[in-house]
Design an enzyme around this catalytic site. Structure first.
Site, PDB file in Angstrom:
ATOM      1  N   ARG A 147       0.857  -1.185   0.000  1.00 19.57           N
ATOM      2  CA  ARG A 147       0.000   0.000   0.000  1.00 19.57           C
ATOM      3  C   ARG A 147       0.898   1.242   0.000  1.00 19.57           C
ATOM      4  O   ARG A 147       2.033   1.203   0.505  1.00 19.57           O
ATOM      5  CB  ARG A 147      -0.893   0.021   1.235  1.00 19.57           C
ATOM      6  CG  ARG A 147      -1.883  -1.135   1.341  1.00 19.57           C
ATOM      7  CD  ARG A 147      -2.705  -0.997   2.618  1.00 19.57           C
ATOM      8  NE  ARG A 147      -3.724  -2.034   2.742  1.00 19.57           N
ATOM      9  CZ  ARG A 147      -3.547  -3.176   3.421  1.00 19.57           C
ATOM     10  NH1 ARG A 147      -2.395  -3.406   4.030  1.00 19.57           N
ATOM     11  NH2 ARG A 147      -4.514  -4.065   3.499  1.00 19.57           N
ATOM     12  N   LYS A 171      -2.557  -2.230   7.962  1.00 23.83           N
ATOM     13  CA  LYS A 171      -3.737  -1.656   8.592  1.00 23.83           C
ATOM     14  C   LYS A 171      -3.998  -2.299   9.943  1.00 23.83           C
ATOM     15  O   LYS A 171      -3.871  -3.511  10.107  1.00 23.83           O
ATOM     16  CB  LYS A 171      -4.968  -1.848   7.685  1.00 23.83           C
ATOM     17  CG  LYS A 171      -4.980  -0.960   6.450  1.00 23.83           C
ATOM     18  CD  LYS A 171      -6.286  -1.104   5.704  1.00 23.83           C
ATOM     19  CE  LYS A 171      -6.373  -0.137   4.533  1.00 23.83           C
ATOM     20  NZ  LYS A 171      -7.667  -0.257   3.814  1.00 23.83           N
ATOM     21  N   HIS A 238      -2.189   2.702  -6.083  1.00 25.34           N
ATOM     22  CA  HIS A 238      -3.214   1.668  -5.966  1.00 25.34           C
ATOM     23  C   HIS A 238      -3.292   0.828  -7.239  1.00 25.34           C
ATOM     24  O   HIS A 238      -3.471  -0.400  -7.184  1.00 25.34           O
ATOM     25  CB  HIS A 238      -4.568   2.322  -5.687  1.00 25.34           C
ATOM     26  CG  HIS A 238      -5.687   1.346  -5.484  1.00 25.34           C
ATOM     27  ND1 HIS A 238      -5.735   0.473  -4.419  1.00 25.34           N
ATOM     28  CD2 HIS A 238      -6.800   1.092  -6.218  1.00 25.34           C
ATOM     29  CE1 HIS A 238      -6.834  -0.272  -4.503  1.00 25.34           C
ATOM     30  NE2 HIS A 238      -7.491   0.087  -5.585  1.00 25.34           N
ATOM     31  N   ARG A 241      -0.466  -1.640  -7.217  1.00 18.99           N
ATOM     32  CA  ARG A 241      -0.745  -2.720  -6.254  1.00 18.99           C
ATOM     33  C   ARG A 241      -1.738  -3.707  -6.861  1.00 18.99           C
ATOM     34  O   ARG A 241      -1.588  -4.925  -6.719  1.00 18.99           O
ATOM     35  CB  ARG A 241      -1.293  -2.115  -4.958  1.00 18.99           C
ATOM     36  CG  ARG A 241      -1.779  -3.115  -3.909  1.00 18.99           C
ATOM     37  CD  ARG A 241      -2.093  -2.356  -2.626  1.00 18.99           C
ATOM     38  NE  ARG A 241      -3.041  -3.033  -1.753  1.00 18.99           N
ATOM     39  CZ  ARG A 241      -2.705  -3.915  -0.809  1.00 18.99           C
ATOM     40  NH1 ARG A 241      -1.450  -4.259  -0.645  1.00 18.99           N
ATOM     41  NH2 ARG A 241      -3.638  -4.444  -0.039  1.00 18.99           N
ATOM     42  N   HIS A 264      -4.821  -8.548   3.499  1.00 23.54           N
ATOM     43  CA  HIS A 264      -6.273  -8.434   3.625  1.00 23.54           C
ATOM     44  C   HIS A 264      -6.773  -9.298   4.777  1.00 23.54           C
ATOM     45  O   HIS A 264      -6.423 -10.475   4.877  1.00 23.54           O
ATOM     46  CB  HIS A 264      -6.968  -8.889   2.340  1.00 23.54           C
ATOM     47  CG  HIS A 264      -6.812  -7.934   1.210  1.00 23.54           C
ATOM     48  ND1 HIS A 264      -6.954  -8.305  -0.109  1.00 23.54           N
ATOM     49  CD2 HIS A 264      -6.517  -6.613   1.199  1.00 23.54           C
ATOM     50  CE1 HIS A 264      -6.759  -7.248  -0.893  1.00 23.54           C
ATOM     51  NE2 HIS A 264      -6.497  -6.220  -0.118  1.00 23.54           N
ATOM     52  N   TYR A 273     -10.638  -7.526  -5.268  1.00 22.06           N
ATOM     53  CA  TYR A 273      -9.486  -6.720  -5.626  1.00 22.06           C
ATOM     54  C   TYR A 273      -8.672  -7.342  -6.751  1.00 22.06           C
ATOM     55  O   TYR A 273      -8.059  -6.671  -7.560  1.00 22.06           O
ATOM     56  CB  TYR A 273      -8.644  -6.591  -4.358  1.00 22.06           C
ATOM     57  CG  TYR A 273      -7.526  -5.600  -4.374  1.00 22.06           C
ATOM     58  CD1 TYR A 273      -7.451  -4.580  -5.300  1.00 22.06           C
ATOM     59  CD2 TYR A 273      -6.542  -5.684  -3.407  1.00 22.06           C
ATOM     60  CE1 TYR A 273      -6.416  -3.674  -5.264  1.00 22.06           C
ATOM     61  CE2 TYR A 273      -5.502  -4.788  -3.362  1.00 22.06           C
ATOM     62  CZ  TYR A 273      -5.442  -3.785  -4.302  1.00 22.06           C
ATOM     63  OH  TYR A 273      -4.414  -2.893  -4.257  1.00 22.06           O
TER      64      TYR A 273
END
Length: 296
Positions: A147, A171, A238, A241, A264, A273
């Site tokens: 990211r 995250k 993005h 990625r 994820h 995705y």
């Protein structure tokens, strides 16, 4: 929110941070969504189903994705109140309906990525620090699927000397290890030899954060795209990625492995995705299924 309602919102956000590992940006978004609801409902915690039905009209000017996000925040908030014994009924069934399909990210083809990398390679031959830095950034975006936030804030210690892995904090503070290709490791070595100063960040900056910003990364990539003859509007961290994920999946990567590489929490996110062309999926079934070509 004010008074007790304010306290409930903060308790809810604290729960998200502690139990679900919600990132700071996520918590800020939930806080804004609850504040937006308060402006319409007043006492959000004790709102009636009839009051919630009125949100559809009050928020009619919102994009479908924004409306869905606000309703999701409220559903989770009411679930929290019920779990804490602060409310007996769940009024969230009266929230505005509407399913939103997540748009697929734009995708660069293999040839376009090759042109992109070739341009960065050519510019880095000079061994100018800015050119080698940009090549290293591009290699890690496309070669490891990081990211943008993860990339620009990488500490130097995330790059081990003797192991082909990066240690990433993603995250919600989740840790993962991401493989780095031989090519990317070589470029990183070139960058480390040119990098000046004693900053703890791999890509330092004189700005307030101490490292390269996401905005600056975005600008650098778009400028490089223009020089490579690509449409700058189609390029972003993005997009690179997503290209990493999709090209790996097309090459036969396992979806669960890809989920781990991308960081994820839910494999459903990976499935959306890493969209693969439907024609390829049909070809895969026709060529690999036991019943293909009349086999039993």
């Amino acid at each position: 929110m004010s008074g007790g309602a304010d306290d409930l919102a903060e308790r809810f956000l604290a729960m998200l941070a502690a139990e679900r590992g919600a990132a700071a940006n996520t918590l800020a978004a939930y806080r804004r969504d609850l504040e937006a609801a308060r402006e319409v409902l007043g006492d959000v915690a004790n709102a009636t189903p009839e009051a919630l039905e009125g949100l559809g009209g009050a928020w009619s000017g919102l994009a479908a994705s924004s409306l869905a996000r606000r309703c999701s925040a409220l559903r989770q908030f009411y679930g929290f109140l019920i779990d804490e014994g602060l409310r007996k009924d769940d009024p969230s069934g009266a929230l505005p309906k509407g399913r939103v399909r997540r748009p697929l990210p734009r995708l660069l083809s293999h040839d376009e990525v090759e042109r992109f990398l070739a341009q960065a390679d050519e510019e880095a031959v000079s061994e100018r620090s800015d050119a080698v830095r940009l090549l290293a950034l591009l290699e890690l975006l496309y070669g490891s699927g990081l990211r943008a936030t993860e990339l620009v804030s990488l500490p130097v210690t995330a790059v081990p000397r003797d192991a082909p892995f990066l240690h990433i904090t993603g995250k919600g503070g989740q840790q993962r290890m991401v493989p780095v290709s031989t090519r990317s490791r070589a470029v990183l070595s070139r960058w480390l030899a040119l990098r000046k100063g004693t900053s703890r960040f791999l890509f330092p900056s004189s700005g307030a954060s101490g490292h390269l910003t996401r905005v600056r990364l975005f600008q650098l990539l778009r400028a490089l795209a223009g020089r490579a003859g690509l449409d700058p509007e189609r390029v972003s961290p993005h997009v690179l990625r997503h290209a990493f994920a999709t090209h790996l999946l097309e090459g036969g990567a396992d979806l669960r492995v890809l989920q781990m590489l991308l960081g994820h929490a839910d494999i459903a996110t990976t499935q959306i995705y890493t969209h693969v062309d439907s024609a390829r999926l049909v070809e895969l079934v026709n060529s690999r299924h036991p019943l293909a070509k009349g086999q039993m």
